[in-house]
Design an enzyme around this catalytic site. Structure first.
Site, PDB file in Angstrom:
ATOM      1  N   LYS A  32       0.810  -1.207   0.000  1.00  0.00           N
ATOM      2  CA  LYS A  32       0.000   0.000   0.000  1.00  0.00           C
ATOM      3  C   LYS A  32       0.851   1.269   0.000  1.00  0.00           C
ATOM      4  O   LYS A  32       0.643   2.173  -0.804  1.00  0.00           O
ATOM      5  CB  LYS A  32      -0.890  -0.046   1.239  1.00  0.00           C
ATOM      6  CG  LYS A  32      -1.725   1.142   1.461  1.00  0.00           C
ATOM      7  CD  LYS A  32      -2.234   1.119   2.881  1.00  0.00           C
ATOM      8  CE  LYS A  32      -1.084   1.397   3.848  1.00  0.00           C
ATOM      9  NZ  LYS A  32      -1.537   1.866   5.157  1.00  0.00           N
ATOM     10  N   THR A  33       1.825   1.304   0.890  1.00  0.00           N
ATOM     11  CA  THR A  33       2.669   2.496   0.982  1.00  0.00           C
ATOM     12  C   THR A  33       3.445   2.694  -0.309  1.00  0.00           C
ATOM     13  O   THR A  33       3.622   3.811  -0.777  1.00  0.00           O
ATOM     14  CB  THR A  33       3.656   2.363   2.166  1.00  0.00           C
ATOM     15  OG1 THR A  33       2.911   1.923   3.305  1.00  0.00           O
ATOM     16  CG2 THR A  33       4.320   3.670   2.462  1.00  0.00           C
ATOM     17  N   ASP A 224      -4.339   8.351   3.217  1.00  0.00           N
ATOM     18  CA  ASP A 224      -3.929   7.015   3.637  1.00  0.00           C
ATOM     19  C   ASP A 224      -4.824   6.580   4.790  1.00  0.00           C
ATOM     20  O   ASP A 224      -5.374   7.416   5.502  1.00  0.00           O
ATOM     21  CB  ASP A 224      -2.462   7.107   4.099  1.00  0.00           C
ATOM     22  CG  ASP A 224      -1.846   5.737   4.286  1.00  0.00           C
ATOM     23  OD1 ASP A 224      -2.451   4.746   3.830  1.00  0.00           O
ATOM     24  OD2 ASP A 224      -0.746   5.666   4.874  1.00  0.00           O
ATOM     25  N   GLU A 225      -4.941   5.286   5.014  1.00  0.00           N
ATOM     26  CA  GLU A 225      -5.734   4.758   6.143  1.00  0.00           C
ATOM     27  C   GLU A 225      -7.132   5.368   6.173  1.00  0.00           C
ATOM     28  O   GLU A 225      -7.617   5.803   7.227  1.00  0.00           O
ATOM     29  CB  GLU A 225      -5.031   5.051   7.481  1.00  0.00           C
ATOM     30  CG  GLU A 225      -3.573   4.666   7.546  1.00  0.00           C
ATOM     31  CD  GLU A 225      -3.340   3.200   7.847  1.00  0.00           C
ATOM     32  OE1 GLU A 225      -4.298   2.412   7.744  1.00  0.00           O
ATOM     33  OE2 GLU A 225      -2.189   2.843   8.144  1.00  0.00           O
ATOM     34  N   GLN A 258      -9.255  -3.289   8.444  1.00  0.00           N
ATOM     35  CA  GLN A 258      -8.299  -2.815   9.440  1.00  0.00           C
ATOM     36  C   GLN A 258      -8.774  -1.547  10.139  1.00  0.00           C
ATOM     37  O   GLN A 258      -7.967  -0.800  10.697  1.00  0.00           O
ATOM     38  CB  GLN A 258      -6.942  -2.556   8.772  1.00  0.00           C
ATOM     39  CG  GLN A 258      -6.275  -3.822   8.283  1.00  0.00           C
ATOM     40  CD  GLN A 258      -4.901  -3.549   7.693  1.00  0.00           C
ATOM     41  OE1 GLN A 258      -3.963  -3.193   8.383  1.00  0.00           O
ATOM     42  NE2 GLN A 258      -4.791  -3.718   6.383  1.00  0.00           N
ATOM     43  N   ARG A 623       0.666  -8.419  11.307  1.00  0.00           N
ATOM     44  CA  ARG A 623       1.962  -7.744  11.469  1.00  0.00           C
ATOM     45  C   ARG A 623       3.103  -8.732  11.278  1.00  0.00           C
ATOM     46  O   ARG A 623       4.240  -8.340  11.098  1.00  0.00           O
ATOM     47  CB  ARG A 623       2.098  -7.109  12.862  1.00  0.00           C
ATOM     48  CG  ARG A 623       1.093  -6.034  13.238  1.00  0.00           C
ATOM     49  CD  ARG A 623       0.983  -4.968  12.217  1.00  0.00           C
ATOM     50  NE  ARG A 623      -0.148  -5.247  11.330  1.00  0.00           N
ATOM     51  CZ  ARG A 623      -0.302  -4.706  10.136  1.00  0.00           C
ATOM     52  NH1 ARG A 623       0.583  -3.855   9.663  1.00  0.00           N
ATOM     53  NH2 ARG A 623      -1.338  -5.019   9.382  1.00  0.00           N
TER      54      ARG A 623
END
Length: 755
Positions: A32-33, A224-225, A258, A623
DNA sequence: GCGTATTCCATTTTT
DNA sequence: TGGAATACGC
């Protein structure tokens, strides 16, 4: 090498998507980043000016990282991008525009403790019962109202809300809200929510002069997010992107699975409604996970499948099956920590992992303590994130409060903190009298202090003199602030207030630590003034004033700390771990009433609360790259009391084939105990039992002095003694193979009688 | 008004 | 358990 190389088909589409709204649903570990940064690099590469790009992230660190990665492609231009958290970017804009809203441009930013203190003063001054109207609850309610764009007037006329408050036994919240807003205004202060709320107000009330300017300025907006944004944030974005002739170059990246901040007003409706809000939306889903091995990905998929209401997607990986997930069952929180730490030793020795490859995650920060102890015992370097941060320490808040008062003397919370620290004879009663007058006259406390001889206050001449001296001192500081940079001001303020001397009076090691903290703060300010730091750009000009510094630290959190500075095991809450990855992850405290939390289980809307806990667990699991451990303790200390919990329902939601052994043997039977060996005894020494031999627990009645037993960890031993009552029997057993004598509670232990 | 003893209270997560 | 509000003696 071209920056587009190595992107998969979906990633490439998202990166090179041209005009118009774009939603990227990005599963965990799906790059994603990378997509976000390469997209920005690509925009700049195709001729978009960097200052026309606005990127909103969740943490400052994420923004910083992004800039670094972009600059690798496009060079220095990256520093001219507007990238930061919603709060920090809006604070920067508000520093310029605040006067239009009746706030000074050097407004203070109140942290939650300032807010609560302001609220409790209001509650008390209204003669309300502080135990009924707890500052925490009120703060939460007011915060929620702001996040739904409900101002005090609207709140007071919202019948449903008023009824709800009445049912909660707090019918006058609307009143407190109103007084609170007025108090903030008088103090020239905004709380965290205001940074969004006032931004929205700014756009709404100034469509021509202000909104228009920023619409023109920010031609490309990336968020983002997005799953963690609230309605207020979404409305602000709409202000900037939804208008006639808008190219709607809005790109949001997120993962509804998330979303873990609903408790704070975030709503996945923002993602779910995005298509409705932006017709002609392009959606790409990134489903390939590049982080984790199959068992981990499958576990994550299993868990999230239990949730309702979501954008369906299935994450897959090509990284191979990987290690099975291990469950660590402990009888107590202490034992849990010892088991986790011995597994860490094992990972380091057997799998050659470094400390920095490992993270211990927990649901609540309070869990960190036991792990800290065990890690210390084993001399493993660790670092804790979250909990009380540097800026929350008393001595730091005191110094910062001085600086806040210098920048903005109307800042009542800061003023009250330092007006009599170090003690100078201005006591609570005098301040209470002044506050009352301030409240009555709708002026700031500072204002009334300056005019105190106009009122008959009944304050002794001696105290009045002290107050006058204090005012004079602040005036001197303010002159310094006009002359010197932030560091020089701070240094002089610390020196002339004799704070260090005050701390040194107490000759304890703690006091010494406080002195060092103050020194560290000063060093930090120095760095701020010296470094050429792109983050502190306000409308493209470097700003190193005191108020710029203050604004910056108000919005810095632990999450912004560099994670990889040292080779340490990282300890943090699951929330804080969002966006990070580790080779090995321990998700601890997998118990009912802890994860999921008791709060969620008992909540009125328990189902959706549990869903959020489940998403949190999903975040935790994902994670991990290679090694995932889930641990729980059947008893643990909370509130200084022992609490007994059964294992988390979430453990049962993962397919059995992901585990090396079935996580929960029998529902009602509590776990098998492994009273961890003392650290000094070599942990990595192979257990006396050959691996894989299962122990069949014998009935408790059979465990008698003189019998020989097998323990799953300690191996063979002889029962020496039995103590305790029927269901709390403790056996003293001497084990072979150098383990020695152990006391074991029979109700937890799995012991098999042997000949 | 100040400093210390005592009691009391809460714990979900954080920009 | 431990930090913070409150009570109390100076």
């Amino acid at each position: 090498m071209n920056y587009l190389d190595g992107l998969n088909a979906m990633q490439l589409k998202a990166v090179t998507h041209k005009e118009g709204p774009l939603l990227v649903i990005a599963g965990p570990g799906s790059g994603k980043t990378r997509v976000l940064t390469m997209r920005i690099a690509h925009l700049i590469d195709s001729g978009v000016a960097p200052w026309e790009i606005l990127t909103l992230t969740f943490t400052n660190k994420a923004a910083k990282e992004m800039k670094e990665r972009i600059s690798k492609v496009v060079g220095n231009a990256a520093n001219q991008i507007w990238a930061g958290t919603f709060h920090s970017i809006f604070a920067k804009i508000l520093r310029v525009e605040a006067p239009k809203l009746g706030f000074p441009s050097n407004f203070s930013i109140y942290d939650p403790s300032d807010v609560k203190s302001a609220l409790s003063e209001i509650i008390k001054s209204q003669g309300m019962d502080i135990k009924t109207y707890t500052p925490n609850d009120i703060y939460h309610k007011i915060s929620m109202a702001k996040n739904l764009i409900i101002n005090p007037e609207k709140y007071a006329s919202d019948g449903e809300r008023l009824l709800k408050d009445k049912q909660d036994g707090m019918p006058y919240i609307y009143k407190i809200y109103d007084l609170y807003v007025k108090k903030l205004q008088r103090s020239g202060a905004m709380d965290f929510d205001d940074l969004l709320f006032q931004m929205h107000r700014l756009f709404k009330e100034n469509p021509d002069q202000v909104l228009e300017k920023y619409r023109k300025k920010f031609k490309y907006i990336l968020v983002d997010e997005f799953q963690d944004t609230n309605s207020l944030q979404s409305e602000i974005i709409k202000f900037l992107t939804k208008f006639p002739e808008s190219p709607q170059n809005i790109c949001v990246v997120g993962d509804d699975a998330q979303s873990i901040y609903a408790f704070r007003g975030a709503t996945i409706q923002n993602i779910l409604n995005f298509e409705r809000d932006y017709p002609g939306l392009t959606i790409y889903k990134l489903e390939q996970n590049y982080r984790s091995t199959h068992h981990i990905v499958q576990a994550a998929n299993d868990v999230i499948a239990k949730n309702n209401r979501q954008i369906r997607k299935v994450i897959f990986t090509e990284k191979g099956v990987g290690e099975p997930i291990q469950v660590l069952k402990a009888s107590s929180d202490n034992e849990e920590s010892r088991m986790v730490v011995s597994k860490i030793m094992e990972l380091k020795l057997r799998n050659h992992l470094s400390n920095q490859d490992i993270a211990i995650l927990y649901r609540v920060n309070a869990q960190s303590r036991v792990f800290e102890e065990s890690l210390k015992n084993m001399r493993i370097a660790y670092r804790i994130f979250g909990g009380t941060s540097f800026y929350e320490r008393k001595e730091i808040k005191d110094v910062v409060s001085y600086l806040r008062v210098v920048a903005n003397p109307d800042d009542e919370e800061a003023l009250k903190r330092i007006v009599n620290y170090p003690t100078r004879g201005i006591g609570d009663t005098s301040i209470a009298k002044l506050s009352e007058i301030a409240e009555k006259n709708a002026l700031s406390l500072w204002n009334i202090m300056m005019k105190m001889n106009h009122f008959d206050l009944g304050i002794s001449a001696r105290t009045q003199k002290s107050i006058q001296d204090f005012i004079n001192m602040i005036h001197v500081f303010q002159r310094w602030a006009q002359e010197f940079d932030a560091y020089e001001v701070a240094r002089r303020v610390v020196k002339s207030t004799e704070i260090i001397e005050d701390l040194n009076k107490e000759k304890t090691p703690e006091a010494q630590g406080r002195v060092e903290n103050v020194q560290e703060l000063l060093d930090g300010i120095k760095t701020f003034t010296e470094e050429d730091n792109a983050e502190f750009i306000v409308t493209e000009i470097q700003d190193k004033s005191l108020s710029s510094y203050l604004q910056n630290i108000a919005l810095v959190t632990d999450a912004d700390k560099d994670q990889n500075d040292q080779d340490t095991v990282k300890l943090m809450s699951v929330h804080a771990a969002k966006g990070l990855e580790f080779k090995a992850v321990f998700v601890t405290g997998m118990e009912e009433n802890l994860f999921p939390s008791q709060m969620a289980i008992r909540s009125v809307d328990s189902r959706s609360a549990i869903d959020e806990e489940r998403r949190l667990f999903y975040v935790a699991i994902t994670r991990a790259e290679h090694h995932l451990y889930l641990s729980y303790a059947s008893s643990r200390y909370r509130f200084g009391k022992m609490q007994y919990n059964s294992s988390s329902r979430f453990l049962e939601e993962i397919s059995e084939n992901c585990f090396d052994q079935i996580p929960i043997s029998t529902k009602s039977v509590v776990t098998g105990a492994k009273l961890g060996p003392k650290p000094a005894v070599g942990l990595h020494k192979p257990a006396t039992l050959p691996q894989g031999v299962e122990i069949k627990a014998s009935p408790v009645q059979m465990i008698l002095p003189g019998v020989f037993v097998l323990h799953e960890r300690f191996g063979k031993g002889k029962v020496l003694q039995l103590d305790g009552k029927i269901d709390n029997k403790v056996a003293t057993i001497i084990f072979e193979a150098g383990v020695g004598e152990k006391k074991i509670m029979l109700k937890f232990a799995k012991l098999q009688v042997v000949d």
